[in-house]
Design an enzyme around this catalytic site. Structure first.
Site, PDB file in Angstrom:
ATOM      1  N   LEU A   1       0.818  -1.223   0.000  1.00  0.00           N
ATOM      2  CA  LEU A   1       0.000   0.000   0.000  1.00  0.00           C
ATOM      3  C   LEU A   1       0.851   1.272   0.000  1.00  0.00           C
ATOM      4  CD1 LEU A   1      -2.979  -1.046   2.344  1.00  0.00           C
ATOM      5  CD2 LEU A   1      -2.760  -1.279  -0.131  1.00  0.00           C
TER       6      LEU A   1
ATOM      7  N   THR B   1       8.254  -2.049 -19.332  1.00  0.00           N
ATOM      8  CA  THR B   1       7.909  -0.683 -19.722  1.00  0.00           C
ATOM      9  C   THR B   1       8.587  -0.235 -21.011  1.00  0.00           C
ATOM     10  OG1 THR B   1       8.315   1.629 -19.102  1.00  0.00           O
ATOM     11  CG2 THR B   1       9.734   0.026 -18.105  1.00  0.00           C
TER      12      THR B   1
ATOM     13  N   TYR C   1      14.888   3.938 -13.701  1.00  0.00           N
ATOM     14  CA  TYR C   1      13.653   3.143 -13.693  1.00  0.00           C
ATOM     15  C   TYR C   1      13.676   2.111 -14.827  1.00  0.00           C
ATOM     16  CZ  TYR C   1       8.779   2.136 -14.858  1.00  0.00           C
ATOM     17  OH  TYR C   1       7.614   1.510 -15.202  1.00  0.00           O
TER      18      TYR C   1
ATOM     19  N   ASN D   1       2.162   4.321 -22.091  1.00  0.00           N
ATOM     20  CA  ASN D   1       1.613   5.095 -20.968  1.00  0.00           C
ATOM     21  C   ASN D   1       0.196   4.657 -20.613  1.00  0.00           C
ATOM     22  OD1 ASN D   1       3.901   6.578 -22.022  1.00  0.00           O
ATOM     23  ND2 ASN D   1       3.289   8.158 -20.583  1.00  0.00           N
TER      24      ASN D   1
HETATM   25  N1  LIG Z   1       1.515   3.613 -15.156  1.00  0.00           N
HETATM   26  C1  LIG Z   1       2.165   3.429 -16.293  1.00  0.00           C
HETATM   27  O1  LIG Z   1       1.995   4.190 -17.243  1.00  0.00           O
HETATM   28  C2  LIG Z   1       3.120   2.271 -16.442  1.00  0.00           C
HETATM   29  C3  LIG Z   1       3.739   2.093 -17.688  1.00  0.00           C
HETATM   30  C4  LIG Z   1       4.643   1.043 -17.852  1.00  0.00           C
HETATM   31  C5  LIG Z   1       4.880   0.160 -16.805  1.00  0.00           C
HETATM   32  N2  LIG Z   1       4.266   0.355 -15.614  1.00  0.00           N
HETATM   33  C6  LIG Z   1       4.521  -0.629 -14.556  1.00  0.00           C
HETATM   34  O2  LIG Z   1       3.283  -1.184 -14.148  1.00  0.00           O
HETATM   35  C7  LIG Z   1       3.295  -1.506 -12.770  1.00  0.00           C
HETATM   36  C8  LIG Z   1       2.115  -0.863 -12.089  1.00  0.00           C
HETATM   37  O3  LIG Z   1       2.163   0.534 -12.292  1.00  0.00           O
HETATM   38  P1  LIG Z   1       1.046   1.494 -11.663  1.00  0.00           P
HETATM   39  O4  LIG Z   1       1.001   2.708 -12.498  1.00  0.00           O
HETATM   40  O5  LIG Z   1      -0.185   0.734 -11.404  1.00  0.00           O
HETATM   41  O6  LIG Z   1       1.751   1.873 -10.295  1.00  0.00           O
HETATM   42  P2  LIG Z   1       1.149   1.952  -8.818  1.00  0.00           P
HETATM   43  O7  LIG Z   1       2.190   2.682  -8.024  1.00  0.00           O
HETATM   44  O8  LIG Z   1      -0.224   2.469  -8.817  1.00  0.00           O
HETATM   45  O9  LIG Z   1       1.119   0.424  -8.379  1.00  0.00           O
HETATM   46  C9  LIG Z   1       2.226  -0.257  -7.839  1.00  0.00           C
HETATM   47  C10 LIG Z   1       1.713  -1.051  -6.634  1.00  0.00           C
HETATM   48  O10 LIG Z   1       2.785  -1.817  -6.087  1.00  0.00           O
HETATM   49  C11 LIG Z   1       2.794  -1.674  -4.677  1.00  0.00           C
HETATM   50  N3  LIG Z   1       4.190  -1.888  -4.248  1.00  0.00           N
HETATM   51  C12 LIG Z   1       5.290  -1.157  -4.568  1.00  0.00           C
HETATM   52  N4  LIG Z   1       6.383  -1.700  -4.019  1.00  0.00           N
HETATM   53  C13 LIG Z   1       5.975  -2.807  -3.339  1.00  0.00           C
HETATM   54  C14 LIG Z   1       6.646  -3.789  -2.571  1.00  0.00           C
HETATM   55  N5  LIG Z   1       7.974  -3.734  -2.357  1.00  0.00           N
HETATM   56  N6  LIG Z   1       5.919  -4.796  -2.029  1.00  0.00           N
HETATM   57  C15 LIG Z   1       4.566  -4.870  -2.223  1.00  0.00           C
HETATM   58  N7  LIG Z   1       3.879  -3.952  -2.931  1.00  0.00           N
HETATM   59  C16 LIG Z   1       4.582  -2.938  -3.479  1.00  0.00           C
HETATM   60  C17 LIG Z   1       2.272  -0.263  -4.429  1.00  0.00           C
HETATM   61  O11 LIG Z   1       1.733  -0.077  -3.149  1.00  0.00           O
HETATM   62  C18 LIG Z   1       1.202  -0.151  -5.523  1.00  0.00           C
HETATM   63  O12 LIG Z   1      -0.047  -0.609  -5.071  1.00  0.00           O
HETATM   64  C19 LIG Z   1       4.662  -1.041 -12.253  1.00  0.00           C
HETATM   65  O13 LIG Z   1       5.525  -2.155 -12.231  1.00  0.00           O
HETATM   66  C20 LIG Z   1       5.112  -0.043 -13.294  1.00  0.00           C
HETATM   67  O14 LIG Z   1       6.514   0.016 -13.384  1.00  0.00           O
HETATM   68  C21 LIG Z   1       3.400   1.387 -15.409  1.00  0.00           C
HETATM   69  O1  LIG Z   2       3.148  17.681 -15.248  1.00  0.00           O
HETATM   70  C1  LIG Z   2       3.561  17.068 -16.240  1.00  0.00           C
HETATM   71  C2  LIG Z   2       3.661  15.651 -16.272  1.00  0.00           C
HETATM   72  C3  LIG Z   2       4.161  15.034 -17.411  1.00  0.00           C
HETATM   73  N1  LIG Z   2       4.522  15.777 -18.481  1.00  0.00           N
HETATM   74  C4  LIG Z   2       5.029  15.100 -19.701  1.00  0.00           C
HETATM   75  O2  LIG Z   2       4.010  14.220 -20.132  1.00  0.00           O
HETATM   76  C5  LIG Z   2       4.579  13.041 -20.704  1.00  0.00           C
HETATM   77  C6  LIG Z   2       4.024  11.845 -19.978  1.00  0.00           C
HETATM   78  O3  LIG Z   2       4.554  11.849 -18.658  1.00  0.00           O
HETATM   79  P1  LIG Z   2       4.042  10.866 -17.501  1.00  0.00           P
HETATM   80  O4  LIG Z   2       2.564  10.848 -17.500  1.00  0.00           O
HETATM   81  O5  LIG Z   2       4.767  11.271 -16.254  1.00  0.00           O
HETATM   82  O6  LIG Z   2       4.530   9.443 -18.001  1.00  0.00           O
HETATM   83  P2  LIG Z   2       5.984   8.928 -18.421  1.00  0.00           P
HETATM   84  O7  LIG Z   2       7.064   9.683 -17.756  1.00  0.00           O
HETATM   85  O8  LIG Z   2       6.009   8.889 -19.940  1.00  0.00           O
HETATM   86  O9  LIG Z   2       6.027   7.467 -17.804  1.00  0.00           O
HETATM   87  C7  LIG Z   2       4.909   6.585 -17.799  1.00  0.00           C
HETATM   88  O10 LIG Z   2       4.987   5.787 -18.942  1.00  0.00           O
HETATM   89  C8  LIG Z   2       6.143   4.950 -18.994  1.00  0.00           C
HETATM   90  C9  LIG Z   2       6.070   4.141 -20.276  1.00  0.00           C
HETATM   91  O11 LIG Z   2       6.114   4.980 -21.400  1.00  0.00           O
HETATM   92  C10 LIG Z   2       6.123   4.046 -17.776  1.00  0.00           C
HETATM   93  O12 LIG Z   2       7.200   3.180 -17.788  1.00  0.00           O
HETATM   94  C11 LIG Z   2       6.122   4.850 -16.488  1.00  0.00           C
HETATM   95  O13 LIG Z   2       6.012   3.957 -15.377  1.00  0.00           O
HETATM   96  C12 LIG Z   2       4.939   5.774 -16.504  1.00  0.00           C
HETATM   97  O14 LIG Z   2       5.012   6.625 -15.364  1.00  0.00           O
HETATM   98  C13 LIG Z   2       6.083  13.189 -20.564  1.00  0.00           C
HETATM   99  O15 LIG Z   2       6.591  13.678 -21.767  1.00  0.00           O
HETATM  100  C14 LIG Z   2       6.260  14.251 -19.480  1.00  0.00           C
HETATM  101  O16 LIG Z   2       7.434  15.011 -19.636  1.00  0.00           O
HETATM  102  C15 LIG Z   2       4.420  17.159 -18.477  1.00  0.00           C
HETATM  103  O17 LIG Z   2       4.752  17.830 -19.444  1.00  0.00           O
HETATM  104  N2  LIG Z   2       3.929  17.762 -17.355  1.00  0.00           N
END
Ligand SMILES: NC(=O)c1ccc[n+]([C@@H]2O[C@H](COP(=O)([O-])OP(=O)(O)OC[C@H]3O[C@@H](n4cnc5c(N)ncnc54)[C@H](O)[C@@H]3O)[C@@H](O)[C@H]2O)c1
Ligand SMILES: O=c1ccn([C@@H]2O[C@H](COP(=O)(O)OP(=O)(O)O[C@H]3O[C@H](CO)[C@@H](O)[C@H](O)[C@H]3O)[C@@H](O)[C@H]2O)c(=O)[nH]1
Length: 333
Positions: free
Chosen positions: A33, A116, A140, A169
């Site tokens: 969490l 990712t 990352y 994303n």
């Molecule tokens: N959001 C995106 O755009 C995106 C894109 C590419 C990859 N990912 C990957 O997808 C996964 C989920 O991303 P999200 O956006 O849902 O993030 P999120 O932060 O909402 O979810 C991650 C969850 O993992 C739990 N967590 C973190 N470390 C932990 C640990 N050591 N033990 C147990 N629980 C732990 C957190 O509490 C959280 O509920 C991540 O691995 C992230 O790298 C996300």
């Molecule tokens: O206040 C803000 C926030 C973001 N951005 C831009 O918006 C784009 C998207 O940013 P963000 O939504 O933070 O996502 P990313 O940094 O592209 O990363 C996401 O997407 C990746 C895959 O592409 C995943 O691996 C990451 O976990 C996830 O956080 C990027 O160009 C940022 O520079 C802004 O300009 N202003």
């Protein structure tokens, strides 16, 4: 048999848990969490704790008949990883090392891993194919790539089969409005812009307008969180039937600039939405756009919500009906 979902209380994890439940799967969630919410998951066996807790991992594998794992738990913010790389090596690489070690110990052979687009770095060609070079521009992405490689060697050595899903994303929310994205602090573009629409922020800062793109702002490929959930279900199915490891991109195939995203949010919310140009954010590649041909062909993945306006509408439905997010984080305030 049950599926262990680590990070199942997080944004993408909770949508996947809901999807799996709707498919009749038995789900067990492990989440500390740190960034997730217990209110985001209902009717599952839930263990609050960390990947780093070997005693808890033993309990989970002993108390449940787990045959596969979907591994979301991670630290996942590009900017934070540049500022604190060791946090990322510990939580992502070491945390996954503990999980995989226990899987090997308990003879569990299937894992779907959240990788990712950040593994590619600045792409040499667009759209990006899985076979393209991986040169992460931030810690990352490096940690996720290290885990992919660890999984590959564990297949050779222990027969642990993995599917690494390289998402672009993640965006949007459950269309019925039950769950959505709630991070504190929020760093992702779409929810930040929607916080401006809600009046929780005055303005959104555009991180750089001197990138080599048409309008100078970064281009990303936004993929609906439920389409990601579907892909995890299909990946598990394939692992169980084909018993073959693989790596798949999951994206929309279309790129949108930061300015275009803000414009779409204006259209969906009907609000003005102030923005201002600020400096670049370290570690950001200029353009990321996926080819998801391989996932469509081999996983039979059929993304359903490809239209950006539709994705933003679902996110807006969640944020406008839950302006402060989940209730659970207000407990004790
Ligand atoms: N959001 C995106 O755009 C995106 C894109 C590419 C990859 N990912 C990957 O997808 C996964 C989920 O991303 P999200 O956006 O849902 O993030 P999120 O932060 O909402 O979810 C991650 C969850 O993992 C739990 N967590 C973190 N470390 C932990 C640990 N050591 N033990 C147990 N629980 C732990 C957190 O509490 C959280 O509920 C991540 O691995 C992230 O790298 C996300
Ligand atoms: O206040 C803000 C926030 C973001 N951005 C831009 O918006 C784009 C998207 O940013 P963000 O939504 O933070 O996502 P990313 O940094 O592209 O990363 C996401 O997407 C990746 C895959 O592409 C995943 O691996 C990451 O976990 C996830 O956080 C990027 O160009 C940022 O520079 C802004 O300009 N202003």
């Amino acid at each position: 048999m049950a599926i262990l979902v680590t990070g199942g209380a997080g944004y993408i994890g909770s949508h996947t848990v809901l999807y799996l439940q709707e498919k009749g799967e038995n789900v067990v969630v492990l989440d500390n969490l740190k960034t997730g919410h217990q209110d985001a998951i209902q009717n599952v066996t839930f263990y609050k704790g960390s990947l780093h807790d070997n005693t808890l991992l033993d309990r989970i594998f002993q108390e449940n008949e787990i045959d596969s794992v979907i591994h979301f738990a991670a630290s996942s913010l590009v900017g934070e990883s540049v500022e604190n790389p060791l946090l990322y090596y510990r939580n992502n690489v070491v945390g996954t090392y503990h999980l995989i070690s226990k899987m090997v110990e308990y003879g569990i052979k299937n894992i779907v891993f959240s990788s990712t687009a950040a593994t590619y770095g600045n792409p040499e060609q667009l759209p990006i194919l899985e076979s393209n070079p991986t040169n992460p521009t931030n810690p990352y992405g490096e940690t996720k790539l290290a885990i992919e490689k660890m999984l590959r060697w564990c297949d050779d050595a222990y027969g642990l089969k993995s599917i690494c899903l390289r998402y672009f994303n993640a965006a949007g929310a459950d269309p019925s409005g039950r769950i959505g994205e709630d991070h504190e602090p929020e760093t992702h573009l779409i929810p930040i812009v929607l916080q401006v629409a809600l009046g929780h922020r005055q303005t959104v800062s555009i991180f750089g307008n001197d990138y080599p793109t048409d309008d100078g702002t970064c281009i990303r490929d936004y993929i609906h969180v439920l389409d990601l959930a579907q892909a995890h279900y299909l990946a598990l199915k394939r692992l169980k039937s084909k018993k073959e490891s693989g790596i798949y991109n999951l994206g929309n195939g279309k790129g949108f600039s930061v300015k275009e995203v803000i414009e779409t949010c204006r259209k969906v919310t009907g609000k003005e939405l102030s923005s201002k140009v600020g400096p670049r954010r370290e570690g950001d590649p200029a353009i990321l756009i996926a080819s998801s041909k391989k996932a469509k062909e081999e996983l039979d993945w059929e993304p359903m919500y490809l239209d950006l306006e539709n994705i933003v509408s679902h996110a807006w439905e969640w944020h406008s009906t839950h302006p402060v997010g989940y209730e659970d984080k207000r407990v004790g305030e």
